[in-house]
Motif scaffolding. Sequence first.
Motif, PDB file in Angstrom:
ATOM      1  N   VAL A 105      40.188  34.712  34.932  1.00  0.00           N
ATOM      2  CA  VAL A 105      40.049  34.014  36.410  1.00  0.00           C
ATOM      3  C   VAL A 105      40.520  34.699  37.446  1.00  0.00           C
ATOM      4  O   VAL A 105      41.450  35.740  37.244  1.00  0.00           O
ATOM      5  CB  VAL A 105      40.357  32.623  36.195  1.00  0.00           C
ATOM      6  N   ASN A 106      39.935  34.451  38.794  1.00  0.00           N
ATOM      7  CA  ASN A 106      40.383  35.069  39.793  1.00  0.00           C
ATOM      8  C   ASN A 106      41.137  33.693  40.410  1.00  0.00           C
ATOM      9  O   ASN A 106      40.675  32.731  40.647  1.00  0.00           O
ATOM     10  CB  ASN A 106      39.428  35.536  40.770  1.00  0.00           C
ATOM     11  N   THR A 107      42.500  33.892  41.194  1.00  0.00           N
ATOM     12  CA  THR A 107      43.391  32.835  41.777  1.00  0.00           C
ATOM     13  C   THR A 107      43.458  33.140  43.147  1.00  0.00           C
ATOM     14  O   THR A 107      44.162  32.366  43.949  1.00  0.00           O
ATOM     15  CB  THR A 107      44.622  32.617  40.997  1.00  0.00           C
ATOM     16  N   GLY A 108      43.125  34.315  43.696  1.00  0.00           N
ATOM     17  CA  GLY A 108      43.461  34.749  44.994  1.00  0.00           C
ATOM     18  C   GLY A 108      42.249  35.282  45.941  1.00  0.00           C
ATOM     19  O   GLY A 108      41.177  35.514  45.333  1.00  0.00           O
ATOM     20  N   LEU A 109      42.262  34.721  47.132  1.00  0.00           N
ATOM     21  CA  LEU A 109      41.138  35.085  47.890  1.00  0.00           C
ATOM     22  C   LEU A 109      40.545  36.530  48.094  1.00  0.00           C
ATOM     23  O   LEU A 109      39.395  36.945  47.982  1.00  0.00           O
ATOM     24  CB  LEU A 109      41.314  34.552  49.472  1.00  0.00           C
ATOM     25  N   GLU A 163      42.123  38.966  45.897  1.00  0.00           N
ATOM     26  CA  GLU A 163      42.586  39.769  44.770  1.00  0.00           C
ATOM     27  C   GLU A 163      41.594  40.336  44.044  1.00  0.00           C
ATOM     28  O   GLU A 163      41.762  41.439  43.863  1.00  0.00           O
ATOM     29  CB  GLU A 163      42.865  38.416  43.580  1.00  0.00           C
ATOM     30  N   GLN A 164      40.187  40.068  43.936  1.00  0.00           N
ATOM     31  CA  GLN A 164      39.207  40.585  43.370  1.00  0.00           C
ATOM     32  C   GLN A 164      38.825  41.936  44.063  1.00  0.00           C
ATOM     33  O   GLN A 164      38.533  43.136  43.260  1.00  0.00           O
ATOM     34  CB  GLN A 164      37.963  40.059  42.925  1.00  0.00           C
ATOM     35  N   PHE A 165      38.782  41.904  45.194  1.00  0.00           N
ATOM     36  CA  PHE A 165      38.548  43.125  46.186  1.00  0.00           C
ATOM     37  C   PHE A 165      39.864  44.320  46.015  1.00  0.00           C
ATOM     38  O   PHE A 165      39.637  45.329  45.921  1.00  0.00           O
ATOM     39  CB  PHE A 165      38.472  42.779  47.574  1.00  0.00           C
ATOM     40  N   MET A 166      41.129  43.555  45.910  1.00  0.00           N
ATOM     41  CA  MET A 166      42.025  44.609  45.934  1.00  0.00           C
ATOM     42  C   MET A 166      42.271  45.307  44.518  1.00  0.00           C
ATOM     43  O   MET A 166      42.399  46.377  44.380  1.00  0.00           O
ATOM     44  CB  MET A 166      43.262  43.788  46.374  1.00  0.00           C
ATOM     45  N   THR A 206      41.671  49.725  41.226  1.00  0.00           N
ATOM     46  CA  THR A 206      41.206  50.224  39.758  1.00  0.00           C
ATOM     47  C   THR A 206      40.451  51.698  40.316  1.00  0.00           C
ATOM     48  O   THR A 206      40.448  52.642  39.415  1.00  0.00           O
ATOM     49  CB  THR A 206      40.316  49.121  38.949  1.00  0.00           C
ATOM     50  N   ALA A 207      39.799  51.541  41.149  1.00  0.00           N
ATOM     51  CA  ALA A 207      38.859  52.851  41.618  1.00  0.00           C
ATOM     52  C   ALA A 207      39.708  53.853  41.708  1.00  0.00           C
ATOM     53  O   ALA A 207      39.360  55.046  41.559  1.00  0.00           O
ATOM     54  CB  ALA A 207      38.142  52.375  42.816  1.00  0.00           C
ATOM     55  N   LEU A 208      41.027  53.621  42.617  1.00  0.00           N
ATOM     56  CA  LEU A 208      41.981  54.631  42.927  1.00  0.00           C
ATOM     57  C   LEU A 208      42.469  55.292  41.643  1.00  0.00           C
ATOM     58  O   LEU A 208      42.550  56.599  41.753  1.00  0.00           O
ATOM     59  CB  LEU A 208      42.838  54.159  43.749  1.00  0.00           C
ATOM     60  N   CYS A 209      42.704  54.397  40.761  1.00  0.00           N
ATOM     61  CA  CYS A 209      43.448  54.948  39.458  1.00  0.00           C
ATOM     62  C   CYS A 209      42.251  55.863  38.728  1.00  0.00           C
ATOM     63  O   CYS A 209      42.595  56.900  38.145  1.00  0.00           O
ATOM     64  CB  CYS A 209      43.738  53.804  38.685  1.00  0.00           C
ATOM     65  N   ALA A 210      41.023  55.321  38.693  1.00  0.00           N
ATOM     66  CA  ALA A 210      40.029  56.127  38.127  1.00  0.00           C
ATOM     67  C   ALA A 210      39.949  57.550  38.754  1.00  0.00           C
ATOM     68  O   ALA A 210      39.445  58.482  38.275  1.00  0.00           O
ATOM     69  CB  ALA A 210      38.787  55.469  38.053  1.00  0.00           C
ATOM     70  N   TYR A 246      45.648  41.097  33.714  1.00  0.00           N
ATOM     71  CA  TYR A 246      44.894  42.089  32.900  1.00  0.00           C
ATOM     72  C   TYR A 246      45.255  43.450  33.421  1.00  0.00           C
ATOM     73  O   TYR A 246      45.460  44.311  32.614  1.00  0.00           O
ATOM     74  CB  TYR A 246      43.653  41.415  32.935  1.00  0.00           C
ATOM     75  N   ILE A 247      44.720  43.658  34.609  1.00  0.00           N
ATOM     76  CA  ILE A 247      44.745  44.965  35.035  1.00  0.00           C
ATOM     77  C   ILE A 247      46.060  45.497  35.216  1.00  0.00           C
ATOM     78  O   ILE A 247      46.448  46.608  34.854  1.00  0.00           O
ATOM     79  CB  ILE A 247      44.068  45.138  36.520  1.00  0.00           C
ATOM     80  N   ASP A 248      47.100  44.575  35.497  1.00  0.00           N
ATOM     81  CA  ASP A 248      48.615  45.286  35.715  1.00  0.00           C
ATOM     82  C   ASP A 248      48.927  45.555  34.408  1.00  0.00           C
ATOM     83  O   ASP A 248      49.767  46.560  34.166  1.00  0.00           O
ATOM     84  CB  ASP A 248      49.408  44.189  36.289  1.00  0.00           C
ATOM     85  N   THR A 249      48.661  44.822  33.374  1.00  0.00           N
ATOM     86  CA  THR A 249      49.327  44.922  31.989  1.00  0.00           C
ATOM     87  C   THR A 249      48.336  46.439  31.519  1.00  0.00           C
ATOM     88  O   THR A 249      49.088  47.132  30.735  1.00  0.00           O
ATOM     89  CB  THR A 249      48.743  43.867  30.975  1.00  0.00           C
ATOM     90  N   LEU A 250      46.896  46.515  31.709  1.00  0.00           N
ATOM     91  CA  LEU A 250      46.414  47.744  31.186  1.00  0.00           C
ATOM     92  C   LEU A 250      46.896  49.070  31.939  1.00  0.00           C
ATOM     93  O   LEU A 250      47.185  49.978  31.250  1.00  0.00           O
ATOM     94  CB  LEU A 250      45.132  47.451  31.724  1.00  0.00           C
TER      95      LEU A 250
END
Length: 254
Positions: free
Chosen positions: A74-78, A80-83, A88-92, A169-173
């Motif tokens: 789920v997404n809980t921040g306005l 959050e998904q964009f950030m 994730t794109a930067l890490c890739a 999820y992303i932070d843990t990965l």
Amino acid sequence: MEVKHHAPQATGTFWDHLEALRLCIIRSLAVVGVFGVVAFALKDMLFGVVLAPRSSGFITYRLLGVEPFEVRLVNTGLTEQFMVHMRTALCAALIVASPYVLYQLFRFVSPALYARERRYAVGIVGSAYMMFLVGTMVNYLLVFPFTLHFLGTYQVSADVANMLTLQSYIDTLLTMSLVMGVVFELPVVCWLLGHMGVLSREQMRTYRRHAIVAILVVTAIITPTTDAFTLLVVALPIWLLYEASVFCAPLNDK
């Protein structure tokens, strides 16, 4: 016959080297930026890979016959998904562009090295880079899926549903990928310490039992689960790394 060692061919003033470093950084940032834009545009493909371990259709679960399940995010921040998308794109982009970045850094440093030092540098950096990638892949295919499966499906009561946040999820990965990448540098570190006279093969064999205990402790920290099977699955590749590191270390302290 006398062997001649050619001195490093680094020439120029301090400002010349500073300018070369500036160009090196600019080229690296430009390539990372281009790959970042491409990764950002390929959103469906990128997150198709990143989010794959959250369901039983992931390759590791299918090979091991894990029962069907799906971890809801789920997404809980306005914003959050964009950030998360940008990060994730930067890490890739960093992963894809890393060979070019390493090449630029080596091109900047190599004029100050002897020919023998260049060969050693290429071998050490290349080995460290490959081991880091192997560590991240082991995490993606083995460590993270088991951790996610256990924690994502664990319930204290059937009345309490699990809904993990996308940020979590992303932070843990990313954190576990970084940790496993660093852990997989063990053979390279042991080789370096051995050739510096700090570590020997006999010492590693003598303290093997202590190392196994340390591996189990580290594994328990990396995978905060009470599942003994998951603990052993994660500890096994690290133990194999230690055994491989024994052969990377020299035979004595000489």
